[in-house]
Design an enzyme around this catalytic site. Structure first.
Site, mmCIF file in Angstrom:
data_model
loop_
_atom_site.group_PDB
_atom_site.id
_atom_site.type_symbol
_atom_site.label_atom_id
_atom_site.label_comp_id
_atom_site.label_asym_id
_atom_site.label_seq_id
_atom_site.Cartn_x
_atom_site.Cartn_y
_atom_site.Cartn_z
ATOM 1 N N ARG A 68 -0.436 -5.756 -7.553
ATOM 2 C CA ARG A 68 -0.882 -4.930 -6.424
ATOM 3 C C ARG A 68 0.007 -5.288 -5.243
ATOM 4 O O ARG A 68 0.046 -6.445 -4.822
ATOM 5 C CB ARG A 68 -2.350 -5.205 -6.094
ATOM 6 C CG ARG A 68 -2.748 -4.662 -4.736
ATOM 7 C CD ARG A 68 -4.231 -4.651 -4.504
ATOM 8 N NE ARG A 68 -4.886 -3.639 -5.306
ATOM 9 C CZ ARG A 68 -6.117 -3.174 -5.067
ATOM 10 N NH1 ARG A 68 -6.823 -3.647 -4.057
ATOM 11 N NH2 ARG A 68 -6.644 -2.262 -5.843
ATOM 12 N N HIS A 78 -2.213 4.797 -7.341
ATOM 13 C CA HIS A 78 -3.240 3.899 -7.885
ATOM 14 C C HIS A 78 -3.644 4.407 -9.276
ATOM 15 O O HIS A 78 -4.741 4.933 -9.468
ATOM 16 C CB HIS A 78 -4.433 3.869 -6.929
ATOM 17 C CG HIS A 78 -5.350 2.703 -7.121
ATOM 18 N ND1 HIS A 78 -5.165 1.745 -8.094
ATOM 19 C CD2 HIS A 78 -6.490 2.344 -6.462
ATOM 20 C CE1 HIS A 78 -6.141 0.854 -8.015
ATOM 21 N NE2 HIS A 78 -6.952 1.181 -7.045
ATOM 22 N N GLN A 89 -7.024 3.282 -11.073
ATOM 23 C CA GLN A 89 -8.224 3.894 -10.508
ATOM 24 C C GLN A 89 -8.418 5.297 -11.065
ATOM 25 O O GLN A 89 -9.516 5.681 -11.466
ATOM 26 C CB GLN A 89 -8.104 3.947 -8.975
ATOM 27 C CG GLN A 89 -9.288 4.608 -8.287
ATOM 28 C CD GLN A 89 -10.571 3.801 -8.402
ATOM 29 O OE1 GLN A 89 -10.585 2.626 -8.088
ATOM 30 N NE2 GLN A 89 -11.648 4.426 -8.853
ATOM 31 N N ASP A 142 -11.561 9.045 0.192
ATOM 32 C CA ASP A 142 -11.077 7.662 0.299
ATOM 33 C C ASP A 142 -10.970 7.329 1.788
ATOM 34 O O ASP A 142 -11.039 8.234 2.631
ATOM 35 C CB ASP A 142 -9.708 7.551 -0.407
ATOM 36 C CG ASP A 142 -9.142 6.130 -0.418
ATOM 37 O OD1 ASP A 142 -9.921 5.174 -0.226
ATOM 38 O OD2 ASP A 142 -7.921 5.979 -0.605
ATOM 39 N N CYS A 154 -13.216 5.783 -4.587
ATOM 40 C CA CYS A 154 -12.615 4.644 -5.285
ATOM 41 C C CYS A 154 -13.178 3.320 -4.776
ATOM 42 O O CYS A 154 -13.115 2.314 -5.485
ATOM 43 C CB CYS A 154 -11.098 4.669 -5.115
ATOM 44 S SG CYS A 154 -10.566 4.708 -3.394
ATOM 45 N N ARG A 204 -13.619 1.177 -14.260
ATOM 46 C CA ARG A 204 -12.357 0.458 -14.055
ATOM 47 C C ARG A 204 -12.178 -0.567 -15.181
ATOM 48 O O ARG A 204 -11.104 -0.729 -15.739
ATOM 49 C CB ARG A 204 -12.353 -0.281 -12.700
ATOM 50 C CG ARG A 204 -12.333 0.596 -11.468
ATOM 51 C CD ARG A 204 -11.041 1.351 -11.315
ATOM 52 N NE ARG A 204 -9.875 0.487 -11.268
ATOM 53 C CZ ARG A 204 -9.433 -0.169 -10.182
ATOM 54 N NH1 ARG A 204 -10.045 -0.028 -9.033
ATOM 55 N NH2 ARG A 204 -8.348 -0.919 -10.233
HETATM 56 N N1 NVA Z 1 -6.245 4.008 -0.171
HETATM 57 C C1 NVA Z 1 -6.896 2.745 -0.305
HETATM 58 C C2 NVA Z 1 -7.397 2.558 -1.697
HETATM 59 C C3 NVA Z 1 -8.143 1.279 -1.940
HETATM 60 C C4 NVA Z 1 -8.570 1.128 -3.356
HETATM 61 C C5 NVA Z 1 -5.925 1.630 0.070
HETATM 62 O O1 NVA Z 1 -4.762 1.703 -0.332
HETATM 63 O O2 NVA Z 1 -6.322 0.703 0.772
HETATM 64 N N1 CP Z 2 -10.822 0.701 -5.835
HETATM 65 C C1 CP Z 2 -10.160 -0.471 -5.829
HETATM 66 O O1 CP Z 2 -9.010 -0.575 -6.267
HETATM 67 O O2 CP Z 2 -10.870 -1.507 -5.307
HETATM 68 P P1 CP Z 2 -10.314 -2.955 -4.912
HETATM 69 O O3 CP Z 2 -9.418 -2.754 -3.722
HETATM 70 O O4 CP Z 2 -11.541 -3.725 -4.577
HETATM 71 O O5 CP Z 2 -9.567 -3.522 -6.060
#
Ligand code: NVA
Ligand code: CP
Length: 301
Positions: A102, A129, A132, A219, A259, A287
Protein backbone atom coordinates in the site's frame (compact mmCIF):
# COMPACT_ATOMS: atom_id res chain seq x y z
CA UNK A 1 -2.01 -13.62 -14.08
CA UNK A 2 1.34 -12.97 -12.38
CA UNK A 3 0.52 -9.91 -10.27
CA UNK A 4 -2.40 -7.77 -9.18
CA UNK A 5 -1.08 -4.29 -9.93
CA UNK A 6 -4.32 -2.78 -11.22
CA UNK A 7 -7.70 -4.19 -12.24
CA UNK A 8 -7.30 -3.12 -15.86
CA UNK A 9 -4.48 -5.69 -16.23
CA UNK A 10 -6.98 -8.52 -15.67
CA UNK A 11 -9.36 -9.97 -18.22
CA UNK A 12 -13.06 -10.30 -17.48
CA UNK A 13 -12.49 -14.07 -17.15
CA UNK A 14 -9.68 -13.61 -14.64
CA UNK A 15 -11.87 -11.30 -12.55
CA UNK A 16 -14.78 -13.75 -12.59
CA UNK A 17 -12.50 -16.61 -11.72
CA UNK A 18 -11.22 -14.72 -8.63
CA UNK A 19 -14.81 -14.00 -7.60
CA UNK A 20 -15.78 -17.65 -8.00
CA UNK A 21 -12.84 -18.77 -5.90
CA UNK A 22 -13.70 -16.08 -3.33
CA UNK A 23 -17.23 -17.51 -3.10
CA UNK A 24 -15.80 -21.01 -2.64
CA UNK A 25 -13.37 -19.92 0.09
CA UNK A 26 -16.16 -18.06 1.87
CA UNK A 27 -18.33 -21.17 1.75
CA UNK A 28 -15.49 -23.31 3.11
CA UNK A 29 -14.79 -20.87 5.95
CA UNK A 30 -18.47 -20.60 6.87
CA UNK A 31 -18.68 -24.38 7.00
CA UNK A 32 -15.58 -24.93 9.09
CA UNK A 33 -13.58 -26.39 6.19
CA UNK A 34 -9.97 -25.35 6.57
CA UNK A 35 -7.47 -26.15 3.82
CA UNK A 36 -3.85 -25.10 3.77
CA UNK A 37 -3.82 -23.86 0.17
CA UNK A 38 -0.74 -21.76 0.90
CA UNK A 39 1.06 -23.94 3.42
CA UNK A 40 4.43 -22.47 4.27
CA UNK A 41 4.10 -19.47 1.91
CA UNK A 42 5.27 -16.08 3.14
CA UNK A 43 3.67 -12.75 2.26
CA UNK A 44 5.36 -9.41 3.02
CA UNK A 45 2.90 -6.55 3.57
CA UNK A 46 4.47 -3.10 3.01
CA UNK A 47 2.42 -0.20 4.33
CA UNK A 48 3.29 3.42 3.54
CA UNK A 49 -0.23 4.49 4.57
CA UNK A 50 -2.60 3.53 7.41
CA UNK A 51 -4.97 0.58 7.16
CA UNK A 52 -7.47 -1.40 9.19
CA UNK A 53 -9.24 -3.67 6.70
CA UNK A 54 -6.41 -4.34 4.27
CA UNK A 55 -3.88 -5.14 6.93
CA UNK A 56 -6.10 -7.38 9.03
CA UNK A 57 -7.80 -9.17 6.14
CA UNK A 58 -4.50 -10.01 4.42
CA UNK A 59 -2.87 -11.12 7.65
CA UNK A 60 -5.83 -13.25 8.78
CA UNK A 61 -6.31 -14.52 5.23
CA UNK A 62 -2.74 -15.73 5.00
CA UNK A 63 -3.03 -17.41 8.41
CA UNK A 64 -6.22 -19.19 7.35
CA UNK A 65 -4.53 -20.44 4.19
CA UNK A 66 -1.70 -21.98 6.20
CA UNK A 67 0.85 -19.32 5.33
CA UNK A 68 2.57 -16.48 7.16
CA UNK A 69 2.24 -12.71 6.74
CA UNK A 70 4.82 -10.13 7.81
CA UNK A 71 3.68 -6.59 8.54
CA UNK A 72 6.33 -4.22 7.18
CA UNK A 73 5.76 -0.58 8.03
CA UNK A 74 7.68 1.80 5.79
CA UNK A 75 8.63 3.71 8.95
CA UNK A 76 10.80 0.77 9.89
CA UNK A 77 11.98 -0.42 6.47
CA UNK A 78 15.04 1.08 4.78
CA UNK A 79 12.71 2.08 1.95
CA UNK A 80 11.47 4.79 4.33
CA UNK A 81 15.06 6.11 4.46
CA UNK A 82 15.46 6.15 0.71
CA UNK A 83 16.60 2.64 -0.25
CA UNK A 84 15.45 2.28 -3.87
CA UNK A 85 12.42 0.18 -4.71
CA UNK A 86 14.53 -1.72 -7.27
CA UNK A 87 16.81 -2.99 -4.50
CA UNK A 88 14.02 -3.62 -2.00
CA UNK A 89 12.22 -5.69 -4.64
CA UNK A 90 15.26 -7.85 -5.35
CA UNK A 91 16.07 -8.40 -1.68
CA UNK A 92 12.53 -9.25 -0.61
CA UNK A 93 12.18 -11.63 -3.57
CA UNK A 94 14.91 -13.77 -1.97
CA UNK A 95 12.96 -14.21 1.28
CA UNK A 96 9.26 -14.06 0.42
CA UNK A 97 6.73 -15.72 -1.90
CA UNK A 98 4.72 -12.54 -2.50
CA UNK A 99 4.38 -8.88 -1.54
CA UNK A 100 1.30 -6.80 -0.84
CA UNK A 101 2.03 -3.08 -0.93
CA UNK A 102 0.00 0.00 0.00
CA UNK A 103 1.64 3.20 -1.13
CA UNK A 104 1.20 6.54 -2.89
CA UNK A 105 2.58 6.24 -6.43
CA UNK A 106 1.31 3.48 -8.73
CA UNK A 107 4.78 3.50 -10.32
CA UNK A 108 6.26 2.12 -7.11
CA UNK A 109 4.00 -0.94 -7.31
CA UNK A 110 4.83 -1.40 -10.99
CA UNK A 111 8.55 -1.11 -10.18
CA UNK A 112 8.35 -3.74 -7.44
CA UNK A 113 6.90 -6.11 -10.03
CA UNK A 114 9.47 -5.10 -12.63
CA UNK A 115 12.54 -5.60 -10.45
CA UNK A 116 11.33 -8.36 -8.14
CA UNK A 117 10.71 -11.97 -9.09
CA UNK A 118 7.64 -12.73 -6.94
CA UNK A 119 3.93 -11.81 -7.28
CA UNK A 120 3.03 -8.24 -6.24
CA UNK A 121 -0.43 -7.27 -4.98
CA UNK A 122 -1.59 -3.66 -4.93
CA UNK A 123 -3.21 -2.92 -1.56
CA UNK A 124 -4.09 0.67 -2.63
CA UNK A 125 -2.28 3.49 -4.39
CA UNK A 126 -3.39 7.02 -5.21
CA UNK A 127 -4.41 5.62 -8.61
CA UNK A 128 -6.42 2.52 -7.74
CA UNK A 129 -7.66 -0.02 -5.19
CA UNK A 130 -8.14 -3.33 -7.02
CA UNK A 131 -8.52 -5.56 -3.93
CA UNK A 132 -11.38 -3.42 -2.68
CA UNK A 133 -13.21 -3.58 -5.99
CA UNK A 134 -12.85 -7.37 -6.23
CA UNK A 135 -14.57 -7.58 -2.82
CA UNK A 136 -17.17 -5.06 -4.00
CA UNK A 137 -17.95 -7.11 -7.11
CA UNK A 138 -18.24 -10.24 -5.00
CA UNK A 139 -20.73 -8.43 -2.73
CA UNK A 140 -22.79 -7.06 -5.60
CA UNK A 141 -23.10 -10.53 -7.13
CA UNK A 142 -24.10 -11.96 -3.73
CA UNK A 143 -26.90 -9.44 -3.37
CA UNK A 144 -28.07 -9.12 -6.95
CA UNK A 145 -27.21 -12.55 -8.37
CA UNK A 146 -25.74 -11.07 -11.55
CA UNK A 147 -24.00 -8.02 -13.00
CA UNK A 148 -26.06 -7.96 -16.15
CA UNK A 149 -28.41 -5.03 -16.48
CA UNK A 150 -27.28 -3.37 -13.25
CA UNK A 151 -26.56 0.32 -12.88
CA UNK A 152 -24.00 1.49 -10.36
CA UNK A 153 -23.65 5.13 -9.34
CA UNK A 154 -20.49 6.47 -7.73
CA UNK A 155 -20.94 9.81 -5.95
CA UNK A 156 -17.99 11.96 -4.86
CA UNK A 157 -14.30 12.16 -5.62
CA UNK A 158 -12.91 10.79 -8.89
CA UNK A 159 -10.22 9.04 -6.86
CA UNK A 160 -8.59 5.60 -6.62
CA UNK A 161 -11.96 4.01 -5.80
CA UNK A 162 -13.73 5.67 -8.71
CA UNK A 163 -10.94 4.57 -11.07
CA UNK A 164 -11.11 0.93 -10.00
CA UNK A 165 -14.90 0.86 -9.90
CA UNK A 166 -15.05 2.10 -13.49
CA UNK A 167 -12.82 -0.80 -14.54
CA UNK A 168 -14.68 -3.34 -12.39
CA UNK A 169 -18.09 -2.26 -13.67
CA UNK A 170 -17.13 -2.13 -17.34
CA UNK A 171 -15.32 -5.49 -17.23
CA UNK A 172 -18.32 -7.19 -15.62
CA UNK A 173 -20.80 -5.46 -17.92
CA UNK A 174 -22.50 -3.10 -15.47
CA UNK A 175 -23.47 0.44 -16.33
CA UNK A 176 -21.66 2.97 -14.17
CA UNK A 177 -22.48 6.62 -13.66
CA UNK A 178 -19.92 8.76 -11.84
CA UNK A 179 -21.06 12.06 -10.33
CA UNK A 180 -18.19 14.32 -9.34
CA UNK A 181 -17.20 17.98 -9.57
CA UNK A 182 -15.45 19.09 -12.79
CA UNK A 183 -12.14 19.55 -10.98
CA UNK A 184 -12.18 16.09 -9.34
CA UNK A 185 -12.70 13.78 -12.30
CA UNK A 186 -11.43 10.18 -12.43
CA UNK A 187 -8.34 9.33 -14.49
CA UNK A 188 -8.68 10.76 -17.99
CA UNK A 189 -7.54 7.62 -19.84
CA UNK A 190 -9.89 5.40 -17.86
CA UNK A 191 -12.78 7.74 -18.54
CA UNK A 192 -12.07 7.61 -22.28
CA UNK A 193 -11.81 3.81 -22.14
CA UNK A 194 -15.01 3.51 -20.12
CA UNK A 195 -16.96 5.80 -22.42
CA UNK A 196 -15.87 3.79 -25.42
CA UNK A 197 -17.56 0.75 -23.89
CA UNK A 198 -20.84 2.66 -23.76
CA UNK A 199 -21.23 1.72 -20.08
CA UNK A 200 -19.72 4.80 -18.39
CA UNK A 201 -21.30 8.20 -17.87
CA UNK A 202 -19.55 11.01 -16.05
CA UNK A 203 -21.70 13.88 -14.82
CA UNK A 204 -21.75 16.71 -12.30
CA UNK A 205 -25.37 15.87 -11.47
CA UNK A 206 -25.79 13.63 -8.42
CA UNK A 207 -29.47 13.31 -9.26
CA UNK A 208 -28.82 12.03 -12.80
CA UNK A 209 -26.24 9.54 -11.56
CA UNK A 210 -28.52 8.14 -8.86
CA UNK A 211 -31.58 7.90 -11.14
CA UNK A 212 -32.62 4.22 -11.34
CA UNK A 213 -29.41 2.92 -9.75
CA UNK A 214 -29.19 -0.60 -8.33
CA UNK A 215 -25.96 0.12 -6.45
CA UNK A 216 -24.86 3.39 -4.85
CA UNK A 217 -21.22 3.82 -3.91
CA UNK A 218 -19.33 6.60 -2.21
CA UNK A 219 -15.96 7.26 -0.63
CA UNK A 220 -14.30 9.96 1.45
CA UNK A 221 -13.81 13.45 0.02
CA UNK A 222 -10.20 13.64 1.21
CA UNK A 223 -8.14 10.49 0.71
CA UNK A 224 -5.01 9.48 2.57
CA UNK A 225 -2.29 11.97 1.70
CA UNK A 226 -4.81 14.77 1.05
CA UNK A 227 -5.35 15.74 4.67
CA UNK A 228 -4.05 19.26 3.99
CA UNK A 229 -6.81 19.83 1.41
CA UNK A 230 -9.60 18.80 3.75
CA UNK A 231 -11.20 22.27 4.13
CA UNK A 232 -11.03 23.03 0.41
CA UNK A 233 -12.47 19.63 -0.41
CA UNK A 234 -15.39 20.01 1.99
CA UNK A 235 -16.26 23.02 -0.09
CA UNK A 236 -15.70 21.37 -3.48
CA UNK A 237 -17.82 18.34 -2.62
CA UNK A 238 -20.80 20.09 -1.05
CA UNK A 239 -23.87 18.33 -2.44
CA UNK A 240 -21.92 15.20 -3.44
CA UNK A 241 -23.47 13.22 -0.64
CA UNK A 242 -25.73 10.17 -0.52
CA UNK A 243 -28.64 11.14 1.70
CA UNK A 244 -32.27 10.36 2.55
CA UNK A 245 -33.54 12.74 -0.14
CA UNK A 246 -31.52 11.79 -3.21
CA UNK A 247 -31.55 8.03 -2.51
CA UNK A 248 -35.26 8.13 -3.40
CA UNK A 249 -34.23 8.43 -7.05
CA UNK A 250 -32.55 5.01 -6.95
CA UNK A 251 -34.31 1.65 -7.29
CA UNK A 252 -36.31 0.61 -4.26
CA UNK A 253 -34.00 -2.33 -3.55
CA UNK A 254 -30.83 -0.27 -4.01
CA UNK A 255 -27.74 -1.43 -2.16
CA UNK A 256 -25.42 1.17 -0.69
CA UNK A 257 -21.70 0.52 -0.55
CA UNK A 258 -18.71 2.23 1.00
CA UNK A 259 -15.12 0.99 1.02
CA UNK A 260 -14.66 2.51 4.52
CA UNK A 261 -13.54 4.34 6.56
CA UNK A 262 -16.66 6.54 6.26
CA UNK A 263 -17.16 10.14 7.26
CA UNK A 264 -20.78 10.41 8.31
CA UNK A 265 -22.30 13.78 7.51
CA UNK A 266 -19.88 14.29 4.61
CA UNK A 267 -20.13 11.79 1.73
CA UNK A 268 -22.99 9.89 3.38
CA UNK A 269 -25.54 10.64 6.09
CA UNK A 270 -25.62 8.66 9.31
CA UNK A 271 -29.18 7.51 8.50
CA UNK A 272 -28.37 6.09 5.06
CA UNK A 273 -25.17 4.51 6.33
CA UNK A 274 -26.91 2.72 9.20
CA UNK A 275 -29.91 1.68 7.08
CA UNK A 276 -27.44 -0.06 4.75
CA UNK A 277 -24.92 -1.26 7.32
CA UNK A 278 -25.59 -4.90 6.41
CA UNK A 279 -24.34 -4.41 2.84
CA UNK A 280 -21.45 -2.20 3.91
CA UNK A 281 -20.09 -4.68 6.46
CA UNK A 282 -20.70 -7.70 4.22
CA UNK A 283 -18.59 -5.76 1.71
CA UNK A 284 -15.86 -5.27 4.33
CA UNK A 285 -15.96 -8.98 5.22
CA UNK A 286 -15.61 -9.92 1.57
CA UNK A 287 -12.19 -8.26 1.49
CA UNK A 288 -11.00 -11.36 3.35
CA UNK A 289 -12.51 -13.89 0.94
CA UNK A 290 -11.64 -12.03 -2.28
CA UNK A 291 -8.04 -11.46 -1.19
CA UNK A 292 -7.62 -15.07 -0.13
CA UNK A 293 -8.70 -15.94 -3.67
CA UNK A 294 -6.13 -13.51 -5.10
CA UNK A 295 -3.38 -14.98 -2.94
CA UNK A 296 -4.26 -18.56 -3.86
CA UNK A 297 -4.26 -17.64 -7.55
CA UNK A 298 -0.91 -15.86 -7.36
CA UNK A 299 1.07 -17.77 -4.74
CA UNK A 300 -0.09 -21.37 -4.91
CA UNK A 301 2.50 -22.74 -7.32
N1 NVA B 1 -9.92 6.91 -1.26
C1 NVA B 1 -9.56 6.41 0.03
C2 NVA B 1 -9.82 4.94 0.11
C3 NVA B 1 -9.52 4.31 1.44
C4 NVA B 1 -9.75 2.84 1.45
C5 NVA B 1 -8.09 6.71 0.30
O1 NVA B 1 -7.28 6.54 -0.61
O2 NVA B 1 -7.77 7.13 1.41
N1 CP C 1 -11.15 -0.02 2.54
C1 CP C 1 -9.88 -0.14 2.95
O1 CP C 1 -8.96 -0.38 2.17
O2 CP C 1 -9.71 0.02 4.29
P1 CP C 1 -8.33 0.21 5.07
O3 CP C 1 -7.79 1.55 4.67
O4 CP C 1 -8.72 0.16 6.51
O5 CP C 1 -7.40 -0.88 4.69
Amino acid sequence: MKHLLKLSDLTREEILSILNLGDQLKFERNNGIQKDYLKGKKLGMIFQKSSTRTRVSFEVGMYELGGYALFLSSNDLQIGRGEPVQDTARVLSRYLDGIMIRTFAQQEVEDLAKYGSIPIINGLTDYCHPCQVLADLMTIREYKGTFKGLKMAFIGDGNNMANSLIVGAVKTGMQISVACPENHLPDEKLVAWGKESGLLTVTTSVKDAIEGADVLYTDVWASMGQEGEKKQRENDFKGYQINEENIKGAKEDVMVMHCLPAHRGEEITEGVFEAHAKEIFDEAENRLHAQKAVMVKLLRY
